[in-house]
Write a protein that holds these residues in place. Structure first.
Motif, mmCIF file in Angstrom:
data_model
loop_
_atom_site.group_PDB
_atom_site.id
_atom_site.type_symbol
_atom_site.label_atom_id
_atom_site.label_comp_id
_atom_site.label_asym_id
_atom_site.label_seq_id
_atom_site.Cartn_x
_atom_site.Cartn_y
_atom_site.Cartn_z
ATOM 1 N N ASP A 64 0.857 -1.188 0.000
ATOM 2 C CA ASP A 64 0.000 0.000 0.000
ATOM 3 C C ASP A 64 0.897 1.242 0.000
ATOM 4 O OD1 ASP A 64 -1.673 2.093 0.482
ATOM 5 O OD2 ASP A 64 -2.909 1.036 1.957
ATOM 6 N N SER A 66 0.223 4.287 -0.080
ATOM 7 C CA SER A 66 -0.186 5.411 0.781
ATOM 8 C C SER A 66 0.288 5.206 2.227
ATOM 9 C CB SER A 66 -1.697 5.617 0.728
ATOM 10 O OG SER A 66 -2.339 4.489 1.270
ATOM 11 N N PHE A 68 3.405 4.288 2.871
ATOM 12 C CA PHE A 68 4.840 4.593 2.912
ATOM 13 C C PHE A 68 5.080 5.890 3.680
ATOM 14 C CE2 PHE A 68 6.064 2.252 -1.313
ATOM 15 C CZ PHE A 68 5.732 1.051 -0.715
ATOM 16 N N LEU A 79 5.944 -6.915 5.211
ATOM 17 C CA LEU A 79 5.804 -7.830 4.072
ATOM 18 C C LEU A 79 6.911 -8.894 3.977
ATOM 19 C CD1 LEU A 79 3.649 -8.321 1.981
ATOM 20 C CD2 LEU A 79 4.904 -6.851 0.401
ATOM 21 N N PRO A 80 8.185 -8.544 4.223
ATOM 22 C CA PRO A 80 9.211 -9.598 4.144
ATOM 23 C C PRO A 80 8.912 -10.767 5.087
ATOM 24 C CG PRO A 80 10.246 -7.436 4.240
ATOM 25 C CD PRO A 80 8.781 -7.220 4.494
ATOM 26 N N LEU A 102 1.429 -7.421 -8.792
ATOM 27 C CA LEU A 102 2.498 -6.434 -8.967
ATOM 28 C C LEU A 102 3.252 -6.205 -7.663
ATOM 29 C CD1 LEU A 102 0.640 -3.693 -11.097
ATOM 30 C CD2 LEU A 102 2.158 -5.508 -11.902
ATOM 31 N N GLU A 107 5.567 -10.683 -5.104
ATOM 32 C CA GLU A 107 6.430 -11.280 -4.075
ATOM 33 C C GLU A 107 5.651 -12.303 -3.245
ATOM 34 O OE1 GLU A 107 7.783 -7.285 -2.809
ATOM 35 O OE2 GLU A 107 9.810 -8.107 -2.999
ATOM 36 N N LEU A 130 8.629 3.624 -8.749
ATOM 37 C CA LEU A 130 8.403 4.398 -7.520
ATOM 38 C C LEU A 130 9.741 4.731 -6.865
ATOM 39 C CD1 LEU A 130 5.520 2.159 -6.110
ATOM 40 C CD2 LEU A 130 5.254 4.399 -7.179
ATOM 41 N N PRO A 134 11.978 -4.261 -5.375
ATOM 42 C CA PRO A 134 11.112 -5.188 -4.643
ATOM 43 C C PRO A 134 11.771 -5.520 -3.299
ATOM 44 C CG PRO A 134 11.456 -5.924 -6.910
ATOM 45 C CD PRO A 134 12.428 -4.821 -6.661
ATOM 46 N N GLY A 135 11.111 -5.157 -2.216
ATOM 47 C CA GLY A 135 11.780 -5.224 -0.916
ATOM 48 C C GLY A 135 11.305 -6.362 -0.041
ATOM 49 N N ARG A 255 17.296 -5.670 1.623
ATOM 50 C CA ARG A 255 16.674 -4.762 2.596
ATOM 51 C C ARG A 255 17.482 -3.467 2.721
ATOM 52 N NH1 ARG A 255 11.836 -4.234 3.562
ATOM 53 N NH2 ARG A 255 11.522 -2.787 5.237
ATOM 54 N N PHE A 275 0.771 9.485 -7.234
ATOM 55 C CA PHE A 275 -0.517 10.018 -6.782
ATOM 56 C C PHE A 275 -0.890 11.291 -7.546
ATOM 57 C CE2 PHE A 275 0.652 7.355 -3.077
ATOM 58 C CZ PHE A 275 -0.470 6.535 -3.086
ATOM 59 N N LYS A 282 -9.132 14.428 -11.212
ATOM 60 C CA LYS A 282 -10.247 14.879 -10.369
ATOM 61 C C LYS A 282 -10.481 16.384 -10.573
ATOM 62 C CE LYS A 282 -9.771 10.964 -7.397
ATOM 63 N NZ LYS A 282 -8.725 10.200 -8.031
HETATM 64 C C1 3H9 Z 1 5.766 -2.504 -3.353
HETATM 65 O O1 3H9 Z 1 5.029 -3.403 -3.558
HETATM 66 C C2 3H9 Z 1 6.962 -2.573 -2.437
HETATM 67 C C3 3H9 Z 1 7.323 -3.985 -2.036
HETATM 68 O O2 3H9 Z 1 8.183 -4.560 -3.002
HETATM 69 C C4 3H9 Z 1 8.143 -4.015 -0.792
HETATM 70 C C5 3H9 Z 1 7.519 -3.606 0.480
HETATM 71 C C6 3H9 Z 1 8.351 -3.874 1.660
HETATM 72 N N1 3H9 Z 1 -1.144 1.354 -3.033
HETATM 73 O O3 3H9 Z 1 -4.174 3.309 -11.098
HETATM 74 P P1 3H9 Z 1 -5.627 3.300 -10.821
HETATM 75 C C7 3H9 Z 1 -4.938 3.304 -5.919
HETATM 76 S S1 3H9 Z 1 5.531 -0.982 -4.068
HETATM 77 C C8 3H9 Z 1 -2.090 2.245 -2.726
HETATM 78 O O4 3H9 Z 1 -6.393 4.522 -11.144
HETATM 79 P P2 3H9 Z 1 -6.014 1.259 -12.810
HETATM 80 C C9 3H9 Z 1 -4.768 4.509 -6.821
HETATM 81 O O5 3H9 Z 1 -4.131 5.556 -6.160
HETATM 82 C C10 3H9 Z 1 4.018 -1.149 -4.957
HETATM 83 N N2 3H9 Z 1 -3.029 2.686 -3.596
HETATM 84 O O6 3H9 Z 1 -6.351 2.036 -11.468
HETATM 85 C C11 3H9 Z 1 -6.202 4.823 -7.173
HETATM 86 O O7 3H9 Z 1 -6.776 5.542 -6.092
HETATM 87 P P3 3H9 Z 1 -7.883 6.692 -6.346
HETATM 88 C C12 3H9 Z 1 4.191 -1.857 -6.244
HETATM 89 C C13 3H9 Z 1 -2.981 2.199 -4.824
HETATM 90 O O8 3H9 Z 1 -7.050 0.213 -12.913
HETATM 91 C C14 3H9 Z 1 -6.868 3.450 -7.227
HETATM 92 O O9 3H9 Z 1 -6.009 2.580 -6.480
HETATM 93 N N3 3H9 Z 1 2.954 -1.797 -6.991
HETATM 94 C C15 3H9 Z 1 -2.018 1.276 -5.222
HETATM 95 O O10 3H9 Z 1 -5.792 2.211 -13.919
HETATM 96 C C16 3H9 Z 1 -7.023 2.907 -8.627
HETATM 97 O O11 3H9 Z 1 -5.756 2.955 -9.267
HETATM 98 C C17 3H9 Z 1 2.695 -0.797 -7.842
HETATM 99 O O12 3H9 Z 1 3.495 0.089 -8.067
HETATM 100 C C18 3H9 Z 1 -1.072 0.838 -4.264
HETATM 101 N N4 3H9 Z 1 -0.135 -0.070 -4.545
HETATM 102 O O13 3H9 Z 1 -4.600 0.564 -12.543
HETATM 103 C C19 3H9 Z 1 1.370 -0.840 -8.552
HETATM 104 N N5 3H9 Z 1 -2.221 0.972 -6.530
HETATM 105 O O14 3H9 Z 1 -9.014 5.983 -7.023
HETATM 106 C C20 3H9 Z 1 0.742 0.521 -8.591
HETATM 107 C C21 3H9 Z 1 -3.279 1.688 -6.914
HETATM 108 O O15 3H9 Z 1 -8.145 7.201 -4.991
HETATM 109 N N6 3H9 Z 1 -0.587 0.524 -9.163
HETATM 110 N N7 3H9 Z 1 -3.752 2.433 -5.901
HETATM 111 O O16 3H9 Z 1 -7.195 7.689 -7.245
HETATM 112 C C22 3H9 Z 1 -0.805 0.456 -10.497
HETATM 113 O O17 3H9 Z 1 0.073 0.321 -11.313
HETATM 114 C C23 3H9 Z 1 -2.232 0.599 -10.968
HETATM 115 O O18 3H9 Z 1 -2.963 1.231 -9.955
HETATM 116 C C24 3H9 Z 1 -2.946 -0.724 -11.321
HETATM 117 C C25 3H9 Z 1 -4.453 -0.445 -11.583
HETATM 118 C C26 3H9 Z 1 -2.317 -1.293 -12.594
HETATM 119 C C27 3H9 Z 1 -2.855 -1.714 -10.202
#
Ligand code: 3H9
Length: 687
Positions: A64, A66, A68, A79-80, A102, A107, A130, A134-135, A255, A275, A282
């Protein structure tokens, strides 16, 4: 609060479902629920295998974002930990993937012992976009499962692959076109007794065979991937570690690299931009339930470069287009260019011959203006002159059906004045496409004083359909993007007179991360754009260049000389022209520092952006950043001009501008908002 994770037993299989709309991101409650689900499977002797599936549109689309930078991101289980718990489950776990898996989502899938998917699913690790990697074990498990080369491609580009390809390379075990859950349960039953369990982290086959030279070769053959960005190299380093160290050490290194990136400015900029892009759609002050108008056919007036490019967007999205020209030659030339562009895409394998045929089949070329009566949206893309545009809109008013949306592709002119040529200003707006219009992602939607809410909503929805990122702008000269170019170009040209060269100024911009500097851009776009076309009237350097046919790349000469491969070199002729102007103005050239170039060409843009905000011509600072990243190639790792201003600090920008104020003279005035931000130490952008 109810958990987004629920469990249900189907025979001996425990189904763990996630319901966290819209994209099943792996927020704290989801992570907690997943761990509880696995614990339940371990504790229940009646459970022999597990299926993890997402409800709604998708499997997990990642961590998620948001969360971060907030305490929730660090709240256990992180998540790890979650992925290790899944992989260490003593019973087989199957990931059932639809939509997208994704980042953290992939992961999780990699930690599962088996992966099944629908053919339309997409799998990827977009963290690099971003500013991250991938962590949660992804950089260590992915090369073990998909191979080192594929892992390098996926982690450094962030581009997902389709499920079919994933199946071919062993990232997915089985594909099921329908009834995913049923099949996943059956598959889990089939593998319930398999031991030892196939754990991604324990695999050695694909990394053992990896050639250590592959990393340097990858860097050499993908120079653009690494230019300016920090994250791609760290992704590569993490994958390299997977080939050198045991898994347990590899994840510690991952990490460390992850945290280094996370604490840097680039990651903050890129996450902010994620974002910003979504916020741009909007529109302030419009009721949420405003319905868009139906657009079944689009009309385009003018089959020149812009008109043709604009038309292609709609044709590619399956929307029929009526394109109007004044004479047959121009019409044939325009449609010929469109066909050639499509064929070029087909030659690169981006389209099939059938798709080219389908797109061109939706095009109706015509010389009859009255044919526009059948269109629901009509976009004018003719010469940038107010009287011509008003004449066209007057004619459109008589021809267009009631409720049709009338749009101008003007890049500078006043939409309200254009609308005044019609009896229906509520149906008029600006749709400013950027050249080449079939490629550039940005669309400025210009809101006139009387533009109706449903017209705006239609434009924003349509932009999404044709895969553009739309930003709403108010009526002012040059709207958001081109308006901010004006002070940059003014100061860049003055700097030439004072002692700088085009190459020096351009270099400052390219080193900053822009794809090109102001003079390279002028040469590409055409030095003659907006020129008065009188070679005897020479009032500035540009007039002098145009008078001797130096119109830019298209003429092989502009601010630079160009060879037959369009490679630029500094021009002695241009230097002569500059020297001549200096002599006439009595200017003695002086040494110009890069710092001065930054302050006069980039700080002035920030100042103009602040004026745009204070006049309400942009809805929010992040919209300005979206315009500059998608319209002009501002480096996304700097967030955009307003985010960058925040990283510099408004006070520093003001200080730099004060240093240059005298030199800039009456061309420059301070934005009150910028001064205010500096005084209060406030930011323009908020996350
Ligand atoms: C990660 O995973 C790190 C890990 O490796 C390690 C951790 C330790 N989180 O894009 P859309 C919201 S980093 C929170 O319009 P679509 C987005 O803001 C993450 N919110 O839809 C929007 O909100 P609003 C790696 C998220 O159908 C709504 O969802 N993953 C997230 O055109 C709809 O989104 C990514 O980078 C999120 N992860 O596309 C994937 N994703 O309606 C990022 C979306 O309020 N996401 N939102 O404006 C995407 O690429 C596209 O959103 C996706 C859908 C393809 C999934």
């Amino acid at each position: 609060m109810t958990s987004p994770i629920s469990t249900e037993k189907h025979g001996h299989v425990l189904i763990i479902s996630s319901n966290n709309p819209p994209v099943n991101s792996l927020g704290h409650a989801v992570r907690e629920g997943l761990v509880k689900g696995i614990e339940e499977a371990e504790a229940d002797e009646g459970v022999a295998a597990v299926v993890i599936i997402g409800e709604g549109q998708t499997f997990f689309a990642g961590a998620d974002i948001s969360e971060f930078g907030t305490p929730k991101a660090f709240a256990p289980p992180m998540l790890p930990q979650v992925v290790d718990i899944i992989e260490n489950c003593s019973k087989p776990v199957v990931a059932a993937i639809h939509g997208t898996a994704l980042g953290g989502g992939l992961e999780v899938a990699l930690a599962c012992h088996y992966r099944v998917a629908v053919p339309s699913a997409k799998l990827g690790v977009p963290e690099v976009k971003l500013g991250l990697l991938p962590g949660a074990g992804g950089t260590q498990r992915l090369p073990r499962v998909a191979g080192v080369q594929k892992a390098l491609e996926m982690t450094t580009s962030g581009t997902p692959i389709g499920a079919k390809e994933a199946c071919d390379i062993g990232l997915v075990d089985r594909l099921y076109p329908e009834h995913l859950l049923q099949h996943a349960v059956a598959y889990a039953t089939e593998v319930a007794e398999v031991r030892p369990l196939p754990r991604s982290s324990e695999r050695q086959d694909k990394i053992a065979e990896a050639d250590p030279a592959v990393f340097d070769e990858f860097i050499k053959s993908n120079p653009r991937t690494f230019k300016g960005f920090e994250a791609p190299m760290k992704n590569l380093e993490a994958v390299r570690v997977a080939t050198q160290k045991p898994y347990a050490e590899g994840v510690l290194e991952e990490r460390k690299l992850f945290m280094e990136l996370m604490s840097g400015t680039q990651a903050k900029a890129q996450q902010y931009f994620f974002f910003a892009e979504r916020k741009a759609s909007k529109i302030d002050g419009i009721p949420e339930d405003t319905k868009p108008r139906e657009i079944k056919r689009v009309g385009v007036i003018g089959a020149g470069t812009m008109g043709g490019g604009i038309s292609m967007n709609f044709l590619s999205a399956g929307i029929p287009v009526t394109i109007v020209e004044m004479n047959q030659d121009a019409l044939d030339r325009g449609t010929g260019v469109m066909l050639k562009n499509y064929q070029a895409s087909a030659a690169k394998g981006k389209l099939t011959a059938e798709q080219v045929g389908q797109a061109m089949g939706l095009l109706k070329p015509t010389l009859n203006f009255d044919d526009l009566a059948e269109c629901d949206l009509i976009i004018e893309a003719v010469f940038e002159q107010m009287d011509i545009k008003k004449d066209i809109f007057g004619r459109l008013d008589k021809v267009a059906k009631p409720g049709a949306i009338l749009a101008s592709n003007t890049s500078y002119l006043n939409i309200d004045e254009i609308a005044s040529a019609t009896s229906r200003p509520q149906d008029v707006l600006g749709l400013h496409f950027f050249s080449p219009a079939n490629i550039m992602k940005l669309l400025e939607v210009v809101r006139g004083a009387k533009t109706a809410p449903d017209v705006l909503v239609t434009a924003m929805a349509l932009a999404k359909k044709i895969r553009k990122v739309a930003v709403v702008a108010g009526v002012c000269y040059g709207f958001i993007g081109n308006r901010m170019l004006i002070p940059r170009q003014t100061e860049a040209t003055k700097l030439l007179l004072e002692g700088a060269t085009p190459a020096q100024i351009d270099k400052v911009h390219v080193d900053f991360g822009m794809p090109m500097g102001p003079f390279q851009m002028a040469d590409l776009a055409g030095v003659d754009i907006g020129w008065h076309r009188d070679p005897t009237r020479i009032e500035n350097i540009r007039d002098a260049l145009c008078a001797v046919d130096r119109w830019g790349q298209k003429k092989g000469a502009g601010f630079y000389d160009y060879d037959e491969k369009r490679r630029p070199s500094p021009s002695p002729k241009v230097q002569e022209i500059i020297d001549d102007f200096r002599a006439k103005a009595g200017v003695t050239p002086r040494e110009i520092t890069d710092q001065e170039i930054m302050e006069r060409t980039l700080y002035t843009m920030v100042n103009e952006g602040a004026k745009i905000l204070e006049e309400g011509m942009a809805q929010r600072a992040s919209d300005i950043d979206v315009v500059w990243v998608y319209g002009y190639g501002w480096p996304v790792y700097r967030g955009g001009p307003m985010f960058w201003a925040d990283t510099e600090g408004a006070a520093k920008i003001v200080e730099g501008l004060r240093r240059q104020e005298e030199r800039m003279g009456s061309d420059f005035s301070f934005s009150k908002l910028l001064l205010d931000k500096a005084e209060k130490a406030e930011k323009f952008t908020a996350r």
